[in-house]
Design a protein around this motif. Structure first.
Motif, PDB file in Angstrom:
ATOM      1  N   ALA A  69       0.833  -1.205   0.000  1.00 34.47           N
ATOM      2  CA  ALA A  69       0.000   0.000   0.000  1.00 34.47           C
ATOM      3  C   ALA A  69       0.869   1.256   0.000  1.00 34.47           C
ATOM      4  O   ALA A  69       0.593   2.224  -0.727  1.00 34.47           O
ATOM      5  N   ARG A  70       1.936   1.268   0.807  1.00 35.78           N
ATOM      6  CA  ARG A  70       2.799   2.454   0.885  1.00 35.78           C
ATOM      7  C   ARG A  70       3.527   2.691  -0.432  1.00 35.78           C
ATOM      8  O   ARG A  70       3.719   3.847  -0.855  1.00 35.78           O
ATOM      9  N   GLU A  71       3.971   1.622  -1.076  1.00 36.38           N
ATOM     10  CA  GLU A  71       4.694   1.779  -2.333  1.00 36.38           C
ATOM     11  C   GLU A  71       3.785   2.332  -3.436  1.00 36.38           C
ATOM     12  O   GLU A  71       4.264   3.009  -4.353  1.00 36.38           O
ATOM     13  N   GLN A  72       2.510   2.057  -3.346  1.00 40.59           N
ATOM     14  CA  GLN A  72       1.560   2.579  -4.329  1.00 40.59           C
ATOM     15  C   GLN A  72       1.064   3.979  -3.979  1.00 40.59           C
ATOM     16  O   GLN A  72       0.650   4.731  -4.859  1.00 40.59           O
ATOM     17  N   HIS A  73       1.125   4.339  -2.695  1.00 40.27           N
ATOM     18  CA  HIS A  73       0.602   5.630  -2.252  1.00 40.27           C
ATOM     19  C   HIS A  73       1.643   6.303  -1.357  1.00 40.27           C
ATOM     20  O   HIS A  73       1.660   6.109  -0.144  1.00 40.27           O
ATOM     21  N   ARG A  74       2.489   7.123  -1.967  1.00 38.06           N
ATOM     22  CA  ARG A  74       3.550   7.782  -1.206  1.00 38.06           C
ATOM     23  C   ARG A  74       2.991   8.715  -0.141  1.00 38.06           C
ATOM     24  O   ARG A  74       3.668   9.021   0.854  1.00 38.06           O
ATOM     25  N   ALA A  75       1.758   9.152  -0.305  1.00 35.05           N
ATOM     26  CA  ALA A  75       1.151  10.060   0.672  1.00 35.05           C
ATOM     27  C   ALA A  75       1.085   9.438   2.066  1.00 35.05           C
ATOM     28  O   ALA A  75       0.956  10.157   3.064  1.00 35.05           O
ATOM     29  N   LEU A  76       1.195   8.104   2.155  1.00 38.52           N
ATOM     30  CA  LEU A  76       1.147   7.444   3.460  1.00 38.52           C
ATOM     31  C   LEU A  76       2.353   7.806   4.329  1.00 38.52           C
ATOM     32  O   LEU A  76       2.310   7.620   5.555  1.00 38.52           O
ATOM     33  N   PHE A  77       3.420   8.331   3.739  1.00 34.50           N
ATOM     34  CA  PHE A  77       4.539   8.798   4.546  1.00 34.50           C
ATOM     35  C   PHE A  77       4.115   9.921   5.492  1.00 34.50           C
ATOM     36  O   PHE A  77       4.772  10.159   6.511  1.00 34.50           O
ATOM     37  N   ALA A  78       3.037  10.620   5.140  1.00 38.37           N
ATOM     38  CA  ALA A  78       2.532  11.691   6.000  1.00 38.37           C
ATOM     39  C   ALA A  78       2.060  11.159   7.346  1.00 38.37           C
ATOM     40  O   ALA A  78       1.855  11.936   8.294  1.00 38.37           O
ATOM     41  N   LEU A  79       1.884   9.834   7.451  1.00 37.59           N
ATOM     42  CA  LEU A  79       1.471   9.242   8.725  1.00 37.59           C
ATOM     43  C   LEU A  79       2.623   9.101   9.722  1.00 37.59           C
ATOM     44  O   LEU A  79       2.390   8.688  10.867  1.00 37.59           O
ATOM     45  N   LEU A  80       3.846   9.408   9.317  1.00 37.90           N
ATOM     46  CA  LEU A  80       4.987   9.246  10.213  1.00 37.90           C
ATOM     47  C   LEU A  80       4.798   9.978  11.548  1.00 37.90           C
ATOM     48  O   LEU A  80       5.013   9.372  12.618  1.00 37.90           O
ATOM     49  N   PRO A  81       4.408  11.258  11.563  1.00 38.58           N
ATOM     50  CA  PRO A  81       4.228  11.930  12.860  1.00 38.58           C
ATOM     51  C   PRO A  81       3.130  11.308  13.734  1.00 38.58           C
ATOM     52  O   PRO A  81       3.391  10.995  14.902  1.00 38.58           O
ATOM     53  N   PRO A  82       1.900  11.112  13.213  1.00 36.68           N
ATOM     54  CA  PRO A  82       0.880  10.526  14.105  1.00 36.68           C
ATOM     55  C   PRO A  82       1.220   9.107  14.572  1.00 36.68           C
ATOM     56  O   PRO A  82       0.897   8.740  15.700  1.00 36.68           O
ATOM     57  N   VAL A  83       1.889   8.331  13.725  1.00 32.30           N
ATOM     58  CA  VAL A  83       2.263   6.972  14.134  1.00 32.30           C
ATOM     59  C   VAL A  83       3.245   7.016  15.294  1.00 32.30           C
ATOM     60  O   VAL A  83       3.093   6.281  16.288  1.00 32.30           O
ATOM     61  N   LEU A  84       4.258   7.874  15.221  1.00 37.71           N
ATOM     62  CA  LEU A  84       5.236   7.924  16.307  1.00 37.71           C
ATOM     63  C   LEU A  84       4.633   8.524  17.574  1.00 37.71           C
ATOM     64  O   LEU A  84       4.934   8.074  18.688  1.00 37.71           O
ATOM     65  N   LEU A  85       3.769   9.517  17.424  1.00 41.29           N
ATOM     66  CA  LEU A  85       3.110  10.084  18.605  1.00 41.29           C
ATOM     67  C   LEU A  85       2.256   9.026  19.300  1.00 41.29           C
ATOM     68  O   LEU A  85       2.285   8.896  20.533  1.00 41.29           O
ATOM     69  N   ALA A 129       2.387  -0.449  11.888  1.00 39.02           N
ATOM     70  CA  ALA A 129       2.123   0.973  11.633  1.00 39.02           C
ATOM     71  C   ALA A 129       3.388   1.689  11.172  1.00 39.02           C
ATOM     72  O   ALA A 129       3.340   2.560  10.285  1.00 39.02           O
ATOM     73  N   THR A 130       4.533   1.344  11.740  1.00 37.50           N
ATOM     74  CA  THR A 130       5.805   1.932  11.314  1.00 37.50           C
ATOM     75  C   THR A 130       6.051   1.673   9.836  1.00 37.50           C
ATOM     76  O   THR A 130       6.432   2.582   9.084  1.00 37.50           O
ATOM     77  N   HIS A 131       5.812   0.455   9.395  1.00 35.83           N
ATOM     78  CA  HIS A 131       6.047   0.115   7.987  1.00 35.83           C
ATOM     79  C   HIS A 131       4.985   0.734   7.071  1.00 35.83           C
ATOM     80  O   HIS A 131       5.292   1.093   5.933  1.00 35.83           O
ATOM     81  N   LEU A 289      10.803  12.555   8.328  1.00 36.60           N
ATOM     82  CA  LEU A 289      10.012  12.907   7.151  1.00 36.60           C
ATOM     83  C   LEU A 289      10.749  13.942   6.314  1.00 36.60           C
ATOM     84  O   LEU A 289      10.775  13.858   5.074  1.00 36.60           O
ATOM     85  N   GLY A 290      11.361  14.925   6.976  1.00 33.66           N
ATOM     86  CA  GLY A 290      12.114  15.935   6.238  1.00 33.66           C
ATOM     87  C   GLY A 290      13.310  15.344   5.510  1.00 33.66           C
ATOM     88  O   GLY A 290      13.621  15.743   4.385  1.00 33.66           O
TER      89      GLY A 290
END
Length: 476
Positions: A69-85, A129-131, A289-290
């Motif tokens: 899913a992540r490889e098809q939708h790069r926008a999922l990287f935006a979940l990095l902050p909420p996942v770590l929080l 969730a990390t992956h 993310l940056g």
């Protein structure tokens, strides 16, 4: 007189036979008790291994799903902050000691401490969730924590003694490694070797062997498949080849040392810089993310299994191992859940491929050596490293596996990704003072020695004043 002389040897022989019969009977009774205890423990080992094999299949299937899913939708990287929080909040408020990860498993195996069942669920879902969000992490850490949790709770339920608890915990670790990586020989030795530096726990060997093969068999039966890589050309063992392999192993050991140092440094930085753990988590996620965005490093997210394939094909870039190391350190150092082994595979394989091609080797040969050696030296498991090579690539290059394993292991020193490992046999005479310490304690000891040997500010100031005074005195 002759009659007494004849009777004495007969009496001695009868006494010796009777004594031998008593010894034999005692041995039979003791072996029967041991067999009964061993059968009971073996049944529990099989129970834990089957459960771990099923868990390994579920975890790997989940990783395949979210990685696709992540490889098809790069926008999922935006979940990095909420996942770590969310991960930081869950582990701080609900995790008990689960945040210690594999180090808690090591302590439980050696001290008998119970691991709460929630650790398995937390690490499973938070690692997935990390992956999903693109964190650069592996899968071994999660598997070992699940296997350790299952074994600890089964041991507690059946009220096992200290020795049996220890054996069952190591079996759970073996089942986890064998089930997740499809390497039952390496998994067996990993359970015997993981808790220590310089020791192989032979007394648990049979249980670990059965557990690893069972975990792997159950995972495969449920549908798990593992990638296969082949060494195309193995060079003959000449002095030149041995020298080049030794030099490469030195580089692999230094890379493993850099890997563990980087993760430890980033963890310490966030812990010291931010008092609020949620602020630290937010900053850590934004930095990761940056880094992905600024350096266009999206492909290094997740497991990055493509790195191993590229390495065996000779398509690795010199940037690949260092980029993967940096992103993995930023991920695990910030507090995301996941393992270290799969990133280490990619780092080692790509580095080996680049180094090997520079001296004319078939890229698959040094890629295989780097893949296993960086892993083994970072985790302090040299025998597991050799068995991993045999599991993955067969025995034709076993001699090279031995060289790469032990040289990189020695170069890495008393560092590693598991601070709770007990140092039983120091790697070098110069490190003899680390005996019986944990890896974390040994690192602290070395740091204190450096601090003590460094000149104090007052001493430096006095020396500077003396130099200045000397400079102003005219010569006769």
């Amino acid at each position: 007189m002759a009659t007494n002389t004849t009777k004495k040897p007969l009496e001695d022989a009868t006494s010796a036979i009777a004594y031998g019969e008593r010894l034999l009977a005692a041995d039979v009774r003791r072996n029967a008790r041991n067999m009964h205890a061993s059968c009971k423990l073996l049944a529990l080992v099989l129970l834990v291994s089957c459960a771990m094999g099923a868990a390994a299949w579920a975890f790997l299937a989940s990783l395949d799903l979210v990685s696709g899913a992540r490889e098809q939708h790069r926008a999922l990287f935006a979940l990095l902050p909420p996942v770590l929080l969310a991960t930081a909040w869950l582990y701080r408020t609900r995790g008990l000691q689960a945040g210690r990860g594999n180090n808690l498993v090591i302590d439980s195996a050696l001290t008998g401490r119970l691991i709460h069942a929630r650790m398995a669920f937390l690490t499973f879902f938070c690692s997935v969730a990390t992956h999903l969000a693109g964190g650069s992490a592996g899968r071994e850490g999660t598997a070992v924590q699940i296997g350790g949790t299952i074994a600890s709770n089964v041991s507690h339920a059946f009220k096992l003694g200290e020795r049996d608890h220890h054996d069952l915990m190591l079996s759970g670790i073996s089942a986890a490694f064998g089930g997740v990586f499809g390497t039952p020989l390496a998994g067996a030795f990993f359970g015997m070797e993981m808790c220590y530096v310089g020791k192989l726990d032979y007394s648990s060997g049979l249980y670990c062997l059965i557990a690893s093969f069972t975990g792997d068999a159950v995972s495969r039966m449920l549908g798990t498949h593992h990638a296969l890589h082949v060494i195309g050309n193995i060079p003959s063992m000449s002095p030149r080849t041995i020298l080049l392999v030794v030099l490469a192993a030195v580089a692999f050991g230094l890379t493993a040392r850099l890997f563990s140092f980087s993760i430890r440094t980033i963890k310490r930085f966030y812990a010291n810089r931010f008092r609020n753990y949620l602020v630290a988590a937010l900053v850590g996620s934004l930095v990761l993310l940056g880094a992905y965005a600024v350096f266009d490093g999206w492909r290094y997210g997740g497991l990055s299994e493509w790195m191993v394939s590229s390495a065996f094909e000779g398509a690795s870039s010199p940037i690949d191992p260092f980029a993967k190391l940096a992103y993995t350190a930023l991920t695990l150092g910030a507090g995301y859940q996941g393992g270290e082994v799969t990133p280490l595979f990619g780092i080692g394989a790509s580095m080996g491929s680049v180094l090997g091609q520079a001296v004319g080797f078939d890229p698959s040969f040094p890629a295989a050596l780097g893949m296993i050696a960086v892993f083994g030296s970072a985790l302090n498991v040299p025998i597991t490293t050799i068995m991993l090579g045999i599991d993955l690539f067969g025995g034709r290059a076993a001699g090279y596996f031995v060289i790469a394993s032990f040289v990189s292991y020695l170069v890495a020193g008393h560092r590693g990704v598991y601070p709770a490992q007990r140092i039983v046999t120091p790697k070098r005479r110069s490190l003899a003072g680390d005996e019986q310490l944990t890896v974390d304690q040994a690192i602290q000891r070395h740091r204190e020695q450096v601090d003590q040997s460094a000149p104090s500010d007052a001493t430096v100031a006095e020396a500077n004043s003396a130099d200045a005074a000397t400079a102003t005195v005219p010569e006769d």
